[in-house]
Design an enzyme around this catalytic site. Structure first.
Site, short mmCIF file in Angstrom:
data_model
loop_
_atom_site.label_atom_id
_atom_site.label_comp_id
_atom_site.label_asym_id
_atom_site.label_seq_id
_atom_site.Cartn_x
_atom_site.Cartn_y
_atom_site.Cartn_z
CD GLU A 104 14.43 -66.24 -32.40
OE1 GLU A 104 13.66 -67.15 -32.02
OE2 GLU A 104 14.71 -65.26 -31.71
CG HIS B 26 12.86 -60.06 -27.15
ND1 HIS B 26 11.51 -60.26 -27.07
CD2 HIS B 26 13.37 -61.19 -27.69
CE1 HIS B 26 11.22 -61.46 -27.56
NE2 HIS B 26 12.32 -62.05 -27.93
CG HIS C 25 6.76 -66.44 -27.00
ND1 HIS C 25 6.82 -65.09 -26.77
CD2 HIS C 25 7.81 -66.73 -27.80
CE1 HIS C 25 7.86 -64.59 -27.43
NE2 HIS C 25 8.48 -65.56 -28.07
CG ASP D 224 16.55 -66.49 -27.17
OD1 ASP D 224 16.00 -67.61 -27.04
OD2 ASP D 224 16.00 -65.53 -27.72
CE1 TYR E 39 7.34 -72.29 -34.75
CE2 TYR E 39 7.43 -70.62 -36.48
CZ TYR E 39 7.95 -71.17 -35.31
OH TYR E 39 9.07 -70.63 -34.74
CG ASP F 62 12.95 -70.30 -27.77
OD1 ASP F 62 13.97 -69.82 -27.24
OD2 ASP F 62 12.21 -69.66 -28.55
CG ASP G 150 6.35 -56.92 -5.79
OD1 ASP G 150 6.04 -57.62 -4.79
OD2 ASP G 150 5.56 -56.70 -6.72
CG HIS H 223 15.59 -61.23 -30.40
ND1 HIS H 223 16.40 -61.39 -29.30
CD2 HIS H 223 14.97 -62.43 -30.58
CE1 HIS H 223 16.27 -62.63 -28.83
NE2 HIS H 223 15.42 -63.29 -29.60
NE ARG I 288 11.39 -70.33 -31.66
CZ ARG I 288 10.19 -70.68 -31.21
NH1 ARG I 288 9.18 -70.81 -32.05
NH2 ARG I 288 9.99 -70.91 -29.94
CD GLU J 212 16.54 -67.96 -30.35
OE1 GLU J 212 15.81 -68.74 -29.70
OE2 GLU J 212 16.50 -66.73 -30.21
CG HIS K 264 8.98 -66.02 -35.55
ND1 HIS K 264 10.33 -66.10 -35.75
CD2 HIS K 264 8.54 -67.30 -35.45
CE1 HIS K 264 10.70 -67.38 -35.75
NE2 HIS K 264 9.62 -68.13 -35.59
MN LIG Z 1 15.05 -65.51 -29.53
#
Ligand SMILES: [Mn+2]
Length: 436
Positions: A365, A348, A248, A276, A369, A265, A70, A341, A378, A380, A337
Site C-alpha cells: 500500500e 496489523h 488515518h 484491508d 500525499y 481505506d 465490558d 504489514h 493510496r 492497497e 509510511h
Molecule cells: Mn493497511
C-alpha cells in the site's frame, strides 16, 4: 490502513484479578449447540494448539488470556485465544501444556445472564465441544498456575504486561504460528476480501459531489454485512479532498467536492479475519490530469512492490521496490509510511519472521500525499505469498483508472437495492457456514 514504522502487537485486554477472585460458584447455564464451532474450526484449532505445544520446551505451559467483558464496548475476543480455541466468550483463559489444553470459564451469573444471555459453562460438554481436555471453573485457574509453578517448567503468558511473576511473553510463540495462515484462515480472509469488494464497488457507484464521507462509510459497512461480514476490522477511512492527506482520517461529515480525490481505506471482517483494501477515486467520476498523474505513479509503485513479493523476500525489500518508483519521480518525501504489514486476525497482524514464506498474507500500500494540493493517493491490496510468488487476493476490486471511471459512470445505487442479490465475483467463495 497504513502502518506506522513500528511493529504493533494486538492490544490484549487485561484479565482482572477481580474476576478471578469474585467468580461465583453457581451452576452453569446451558447453551445451544448453534453457538459452538463447526468441526473444521475445532480441528484447525486442535492443529494450532498441537503446533504451539510442539514449540514449547519440556515442562512448559502457556497461559492464553481471553478478553474481559465490558458492556460499553462490542465484545472482541483476544486474537490469540480465538486462534487457539475458536471461542468467542468473555472472561475465559486457556492453559496449554504438552499434555493437555484446559479452558477456564467464569461461573454462571443469573443476573448477567438476564442482561447479556447465557454463557458457556465449565464441564465435560464444553470441553468436548471445543476439542479440549478439560473445561474448569475460572476460580481454579490460580491453583492450576500454582501447580504448574511447582513442577518448575517455564510459564509463558499471553499478556498484558505484567503477567504472573517470572512468566515469559507468549506473544512471539503464537505470532510465529499466526504469521502463516492455514486453509481455514485463508478461506475466511478470501470471504472478507469479497465482502470488501462488494462495499467498494457500491461506494464507487454512489460517490459524487455532495455525498458525505460518512454516507460512503455507512454504505460500505452495510454492504460488508450484506456480503457476509460481521462488521469492519478497523474504523473505515473515507478521506476526501484535504482529508486525503491525513493517513488515518475517520469518515467525517464533509461532503465530497467536485475536484476531490477520495481515499477509501476499509476492511470487512468475516469470522474474525479482516481485509484491508484502499482505493482512491475522483469525486467527479473522472480523474483530473494532475490527479491521474499522481495516481499512476502510486499504481506503478504498488505494482513494483507486489512484483517483489515472493518466498524468501523481506518486507523491507517490498518497501524498497515500491519506494524506488516514487523516488525516481522525485516524490520520496511524500511517502511517509511503510508499504506493508501482516494481515489476518488483526488488521496489523502479528509476525516475527521477516522473510516471506508461502501462506503469509501482507498488504502492499504505497501512497503519495501532496498537502498543498489537497491531493492524497493510496492504493492497497491484500497479497498472499505462494510457493512461486504471490496471489493478489483483492485483484477483483477495480483499480485501474479506466476501470474506476467506468464503474463510477454507472452512477446511482446499482446493486444496492433491497432484495436484489449482490453481484458475485468470478472467484466468489462458498457461503459461510451459519454457526453464529
Ligand atoms: Mn493497511
Amino acid at each position: 490502513m497504513a502502518l506506522r514504522q513500528v511493529r504493533c502487537y494486538p492490544a490484549v485486554m487485561r484479565l482482572p484479578v477481580a474476576f478471578v477472585s469474585l467468580a461465583l460458584l453457581l451452576a452453569g447455564a446451558s447453551r445451544t449447540w448453534a453457538h459452538l464451532p463447526p468441526g473444521e474450526l475445532r480441528e484447525a484449532c486442535a492443529r494450532r494448539r498441537a503446533a504451539l505445544a510442539s514449540s514449547l520446551p519440556e515442562g512448559a505451559a502457556v497461559l492464553v488470556r481471553g478478553a474481559a467483558w465490558d458492556e460499553r464496548l462490542p465484545f472482541r475476543q483476544t486474537s490469540d485465544l480465538h486462534y487457539l480455541t475458536g471461542l468467542d466468550e468473555p472472561d475465559v483463559a486457556l492453559v496449554l501444556t504438552h499434555e493437555r489444553s484446559t479452558l477456564f470459564l467464569p461461573a454462571a451469573d443469573p443476573v448477567r445472564g438476564l442482561w447479556d444471555g447465557p454463557r458457556l459453562a465449565a464441564g465435560p460438554a464444553t470441553a468436548e465441544a471445543f476439542g479440549l481436555e478439560e473445561a474448569l471453573p475460572l476460580d481454579r485457574l490460580v491453583e492450576a498456575l500454582a501447580g504448574l509453578r511447582r513442577t518448575g517448567g517455564t510459564l509463558y503468558d499471553s499478556g498484558p504486561e505484567p503477567g504472573p511473576a517470572g512468566a515469559r511473553p507468549a506473544g512471539p510463540l503464537i505470532a510465529a504460528l499466526r504469521q502463516v495462515k492455514d486453509p481455514l484462515e485463508l478461506a475466511r480472509l478470501r470471504r472478507a476480501v469479497e465482502a470488501t469488494r462488494l462495499g467498494l464497488v457500491e461506494a464507487m457507484r454512489l460517490a459524487a459531489p455532495g455525498v458525505r464521507e460518512d454516507e460512503l462509510a455507512a454504505l460500505l459497512e452495510y454492504c460488508f454485512r450484506r456480503g457476509g461480514a460481521q462488521g469492519t476490522g478497523f474504523p473505515s477511512i473515507v478521506a476526501s479532498g484535504p482529508n486525503s492527506c491525513v493517513l488515518h482520517h475517520r469518515a467525517s461529515e464533509r461532503p465530497l467536492e467536485g475536484g476531490d480525490l477520495v481515499i477509501l481505506d476499509v476492511g470487512a471482517e468475516v469470522d474474525r479475519y479482516t481485509a484491508d483494501v484502499t482505493r482512491t477515486i475522483p469525486a467527479s467520476g473522472r480523474f483530473g490530469e494532475r490527479q491521474r498523474e499522481v495516481y499512476e505513479l502510486v499504481l506503478a509503485a504498488q505494482a513494483a512492490g507486489i512484483a517483489a513479493v515472493r518466498p524468501g523476500a523481506t518486507l523491507a525489500e517490498v518497501h524498497r521496490a515500491a519506494l524506488r518508483v516514487i523516488e525516481e519521480a522525485g516524490q520520496a518525501g511524500r511517502f511517509p509510511h511503510g508499504t506493508s504489514h501482516w494481515l489476518g486476525l488483526d488488521v496489523h497482524d502479528v509476525g516475527t519472521e521477516a522473510r516471506l514464506a508461502p501462506g503469509m498474507v501482507l498488504t502492499v500500500e504505497p501512497g503519495v500525499y501532496l498537502r498543498e494540493e489537497a491531493l492524497g493517493v493510496r492504493i492497497e491490496d491484500d497479497v498472499l505469498v505462494t510457493s512461486t510468488g504471490s496471489e493478489v487476493l483483492s485483484r477483483a476490486i477495480p483499480r485501474a483508472v479506466e476501470a474506476i471511471e467506468a464503474l463510477m459512470a454507472e452512477r446511482g445505487l446499482g446493486e444496492f437495492r433491497p432484495g436484489k442479490p449482490l453481484d458475485a465475483s468470478p472467484a466468489a467463495p462458498a457461503p459461510p457456514r451459519p454457526w453464529r
